[in-house]
Design an enzyme around this catalytic site. Structure first.
Site, short mmCIF file in Angstrom:
data_model
loop_
_atom_site.label_atom_id
_atom_site.label_comp_id
_atom_site.label_asym_id
_atom_site.label_seq_id
_atom_site.Cartn_x
_atom_site.Cartn_y
_atom_site.Cartn_z
N ASP A 303 0.84 -1.16 0.13
CA ASP A 303 0.08 -0.11 -0.01
C ASP A 303 0.87 1.36 0.03
OD1 ASP A 303 0.80 0.59 2.59
OD2 ASP A 303 -1.12 -0.21 3.62
N GLU A 346 -5.99 2.10 -0.46
CA GLU A 346 -4.76 2.38 -1.28
C GLU A 346 -3.89 1.13 -1.20
OE1 GLU A 346 -3.99 3.61 3.17
OE2 GLU A 346 -5.70 3.65 1.53
#
Length: 446
Positions: A303, A346
């Site tokens: 991420d 994300e």
């Protein structure tokens, strides 16, 4: 003097009504704060979540679902409105995505600044029916297609072509001498010839009685077309497999029209990579394939570092550009057989077939460097971003997809604890693989 008592009684009545509704509801209902700590849950929700929680002690709903739906926490964290739907009918594969898989539909509603309501519904039968409908559609399409669109022939018990008729030459351009004794790969396009495809196709046909697969084919004259191969078992009276019947169809026109719909159903709208639901279907198949053929399979979870800070300082559009650039760098780095998917927020995942833990660490490090060096153009100006990555590989200690995701998630946590912008994985040290061995990793995966 009676007014306060009346208000208190009304509140108690409303609370009792809420409890009755939750306990009698035909769906699972969980109430928690925004961090996931549960303060109310009906029996059906506890029953649906039981396969995920040992001892049935569910304190934090996000922790309980972390092994199968780690993105839920990020979805809630990224939802900035004070109230409203965070997600609707989000599919959670509790057990492997097979015909008897347990699949939940999850909807989360933010009731107030610190109160969430989660609704869980068992949609396992619906998902299984959808899968069978897709298989049935392939067969029906074959029945209704005109004779000019397909070729019919047979294979012997070893999978070699042992019959020919004019339909084969009409579709493929190959005459009898050019196909008899050859394998189905005779009709594949060069970039579709994968060593494991044909043996696996035949193995699945033997197990299930029939199997359907689609891929790019090529005629003798070099014309590419999207082919659908339907293979069915031919058995002798004793039940032994004597060979296979094959229908090869040109479905290029249908593929062109179907690709747009498939893209909508399987692709993340922002980044263009595989979406979460489709990832789980692919990943379950890859785990089964790796186990069946004894091949390596690795997964990288990653991420964006300090993504909230990017959104807060440069704006959400800039954050979107960062996510798109991470996805583009991953797609540029991976092979055709690799998968990059966005799990939510994300968070991304890379699925790397035929890739050991050491090779996956090399891939992860290359991606980390590529993102770190990228200059990302946004409306707020040029940005730089970094990512943290965790690597895990299938093995005796990590036998299932859920175990693989959990191990990669733990490694990602280790990377964040180590200061971010780094790669962590628990097995690589024993293989003696270092980041400097990037060319070795590239060769091993080619």
């Amino acid at each position: 003097m009676s007014a306060p008592n009346t208000v208190q009684n009304d509140l108690e009545s409303e609370y009792e009504a809420l409890l009755s509704f939750m306990y009698l509801s035909p769906v699972g209902i969980v109430r928690s704060n925004k961090s996931g700590f549960v303060d109310m849950m009906n029996p059906l929700a506890a029953q649906l979540l039981m396969p995920l929680v040992k001892g049935g002690n569910i304190q934090n709903i996000f922790d309980s679902l972390a092994s199968v739906a780690p993105e839920l926490r990020n979805l809630v964290a990224s939802f900035k409105a004070e109230r409203g739907p965070v997600c609707e009918n989000h599919r959670v594969f509790v057990t492997p995505a097979k015909d008897d898989a347990v699949v939940l539909s999850c909807s989360i509603i933010k009731v107030s600044a610190d109160v969430l309501m989660m609704v869980l519904t068992d949609i396992s039968r619906q998902v299984a029916a959808e899968r069978r409908a897709r298989q049935t559609e392939s067969w029906l399409a074959g029945i209704y297609t005109s004779v000019n669109d397909f070729a019919v022939f047979t294979l012997d018990a070893q999978g070699c072509i042992d019959s020919w008729n004019p339909s084969v030459e009409r579709l493929t351009g190959f005459d009898e001498a050019e196909v008899i004794g050859r394998m189905l790969s005779r009709f594949y396009a060069d970039d579709e010839i994968v060593l494991h495809r044909l043996p696996e196709h035949i193995a699945l046909t033997r197990d299930e009685g029939w199997h359907v697969e689609e891929f790019w084919c090529e005629t003798k004259a070099g014309r590419r077309y999207w082919g659908q191969v339907l293979v069915a078992v031919l058995r002798e009276e004793e039940g032994n497999v004597s060979g296979y019947s094959v229908v090869l169809r040109d479905i290029t026109e249908r593929k062109v029209h179907g690709d747009n719909l498939a893209r909508l159903l399987t692709t993340d709208h922002l980044t263009g990579v595989t979406n979460r639901a489709h990832f789980f279907e692919i990943a379950e198949s890859e785990v089964a394939r790796a186990e069946r053929h004894g091949r390596a399979l690795s997964l990288v979870m990653l991420d964006a570092d300090h993504f909230k800070r990017i959104n807060d300082t440069a704006g959400h559009q800039a954050g979107d550009e960062v996510l798109k650039r991470i996805a583009d760098e991953a797609k540029a780095l991976l092979r055709m057989s690799d998968i990059v998917a966005r799990l939510g927020g994300e968070e991304f995942v890379l699925l790397l077939p035929s890739t050991t833990a050491g090779e996956a660490m090399v891939v992860a490090e290359r991606l980390r460097v590529a993102v770190e060096r990228a200059f990302i153009e946004t409306a707020a100006g040029q940005l730089n971003a970094t990512i943290s990555l965790g690597v895990a590989s299938l093995g005796d200690a990590i036998p299932t997809l859920q175990d693989l995701l959990a191990a990669a998630d733990r490694a990602l946590y280790d990377a964040k604890q180590a200061g971010r912008n780094c790669v962590r994985g628990g097995i690589v040290e024993s293989e003696g693989v270092a980041f400097s061995a990037s060319e070795e990793g590239k060769t091993a995966r080619t």
